[in-house]
Design a protein around this motif. Structure first.
Motif, PDB file in Angstrom:
ATOM      1  N   ALA A 117     -96.840 -39.622  24.962  1.00  0.00           N
ATOM      2  CA  ALA A 117     -97.167 -39.874  23.555  1.00  0.00           C
ATOM      3  C   ALA A 117     -97.775 -41.260  23.394  1.00  0.00           C
ATOM      4  O   ALA A 117     -98.775 -41.428  22.688  1.00  0.00           O
ATOM      5  N   ILE A 120    -101.315 -41.222  24.780  1.00  0.00           N
ATOM      6  CA  ILE A 120    -102.275 -40.648  23.832  1.00  0.00           C
ATOM      7  C   ILE A 120    -102.675 -41.704  22.804  1.00  0.00           C
ATOM      8  O   ILE A 120    -103.863 -41.861  22.495  1.00  0.00           O
ATOM      9  N   GLU A 133    -107.627 -36.561  20.211  1.00  0.00           N
ATOM     10  CA  GLU A 133    -106.615 -35.586  20.599  1.00  0.00           C
ATOM     11  C   GLU A 133    -107.029 -34.201  20.106  1.00  0.00           C
ATOM     12  O   GLU A 133    -107.342 -34.015  18.934  1.00  0.00           O
ATOM     13  N   GLU A 152    -105.148 -31.133  21.389  1.00  0.00           N
ATOM     14  CA  GLU A 152    -103.913 -30.387  21.238  1.00  0.00           C
ATOM     15  C   GLU A 152    -102.794 -31.050  22.021  1.00  0.00           C
ATOM     16  O   GLU A 152    -103.042 -31.835  22.932  1.00  0.00           O
ATOM     17  N   ARG A 153    -101.556 -30.706  21.631  1.00  0.00           N
ATOM     18  CA  ARG A 153    -100.370 -31.266  22.281  1.00  0.00           C
ATOM     19  C   ARG A 153     -99.279 -30.202  22.278  1.00  0.00           C
ATOM     20  O   ARG A 153     -98.977 -29.630  21.243  1.00  0.00           O
ATOM     21  N   TRP A 154     -98.705 -29.952  23.449  1.00  0.00           N
ATOM     22  CA  TRP A 154     -97.594 -29.013  23.575  1.00  0.00           C
ATOM     23  C   TRP A 154     -96.350 -29.829  23.899  1.00  0.00           C
ATOM     24  O   TRP A 154     -96.271 -30.479  24.940  1.00  0.00           O
ATOM     25  N   THR A 155     -95.373 -29.794  23.012  1.00  0.00           N
ATOM     26  CA  THR A 155     -94.140 -30.545  23.203  1.00  0.00           C
ATOM     27  C   THR A 155     -92.991 -29.568  23.412  1.00  0.00           C
ATOM     28  O   THR A 155     -92.802 -28.639  22.625  1.00  0.00           O
ATOM     29  N   ILE A 173     -93.854 -34.038  26.494  1.00  0.00           N
ATOM     30  CA  ILE A 173     -95.150 -33.370  26.361  1.00  0.00           C
ATOM     31  C   ILE A 173     -95.416 -32.649  27.677  1.00  0.00           C
ATOM     32  O   ILE A 173     -95.477 -33.263  28.742  1.00  0.00           O
ATOM     33  N   HIS A 232     -98.109 -30.604  27.964  1.00  0.00           N
ATOM     34  CA  HIS A 232     -99.571 -30.571  28.121  1.00  0.00           C
ATOM     35  C   HIS A 232    -100.186 -31.164  26.858  1.00  0.00           C
ATOM     36  O   HIS A 232     -99.749 -30.884  25.751  1.00  0.00           O
ATOM     37  N   ALA A 233    -101.185 -32.001  27.068  1.00  0.00           N
ATOM     38  CA  ALA A 233    -102.001 -32.479  25.953  1.00  0.00           C
ATOM     39  C   ALA A 233    -103.444 -32.501  26.420  1.00  0.00           C
ATOM     40  O   ALA A 233    -103.729 -32.707  27.603  1.00  0.00           O
ATOM     41  N   TYR A 235    -106.777 -34.151  30.385  1.00  0.00           N
ATOM     42  CA  TYR A 235    -105.454 -33.577  30.182  1.00  0.00           C
ATOM     43  C   TYR A 235    -104.410 -34.613  30.588  1.00  0.00           C
ATOM     44  O   TYR A 235    -104.640 -35.429  31.483  1.00  0.00           O
ATOM     45  N   ALA A 285     -99.758 -35.219  30.616  1.00  0.00           N
ATOM     46  CA  ALA A 285     -98.411 -34.715  30.347  1.00  0.00           C
ATOM     47  C   ALA A 285     -97.405 -35.792  30.696  1.00  0.00           C
ATOM     48  O   ALA A 285     -97.720 -36.742  31.414  1.00  0.00           O
TER      49      ALA A 285
END
Length: 145
Positions: free
Chosen positions: A13, A16, A27, A29-32, A38, A40-41, A51, A53
């Motif tokens: 985070a 980013i 940014e 997308e972000r998968w938390t 995270i 994947h971002a 990418y 993480a």
């Protein structure tokens, strides 16, 4: 065919935030996960995907901090290497090599971001022919044709 760098960061985070503030990344997308990490971002940096993480040591995903450094350098062409390096340092990066004019006609320097990743920030300032480059480099390197 395409290649996308995938960075592991001790604090994705914060990475980013750094990359968007310093390198003007966007940014996407972000998968938390449920654990707050995270997984994947995706960012867009200089028009290309990047990418990243958080660390997931349980599956072998470790950051440069955990490994004691990085053998990888990322080259980023920017409009003003001096200004970008100054923004990076103000945001917590360290200078590995100061920005100077290089033999290849770029003004470039190297920083280590707060997450341990090495960046070569460069701004082309002149076109250098292969012959001019050989003359500038001299005996320091052998340049292939």
């Amino acid at each position: 065919m395409a290649m996308v760098p995938y960075l592991c960061c001790a604090d994705a985070a914060a990475a980013i935030e750094f990359y968007t503030a310093v390198f003007e990344a966007v940014e996407v997308e972000r998968w938390t996960g449920d654990d707050g990490r995270i997984g994947h971002a995706e960012l867009t940096l200089a028009g290309q995907p990047l990418y990243l993480a958080d660390e997931h040591p349980e599956i072998g995903v470790r950051s440069p901090r955990a490994l004691g450094g990085t053998p990888v350098s990322l080259v980023l062409t920017v409009p003003d290497a001096d200004a970008t390096a100054a923004r990076a340092v103000a945001a917590g990066a360290t200078v590995e090599r100061p920005v100077v004019v290089q033999d290849d006609g770029a003004r470039a320097g190297w920083i280590i971001d707060p997450f341990g990743h090495r960046w070569n920030l460069q701004t082309p300032i002149e076109h250098v022919t292969p012959e001019e480059l050989r003359d500038r480099v001299g005996d320091r390197y052998r340049i292939s044709d």
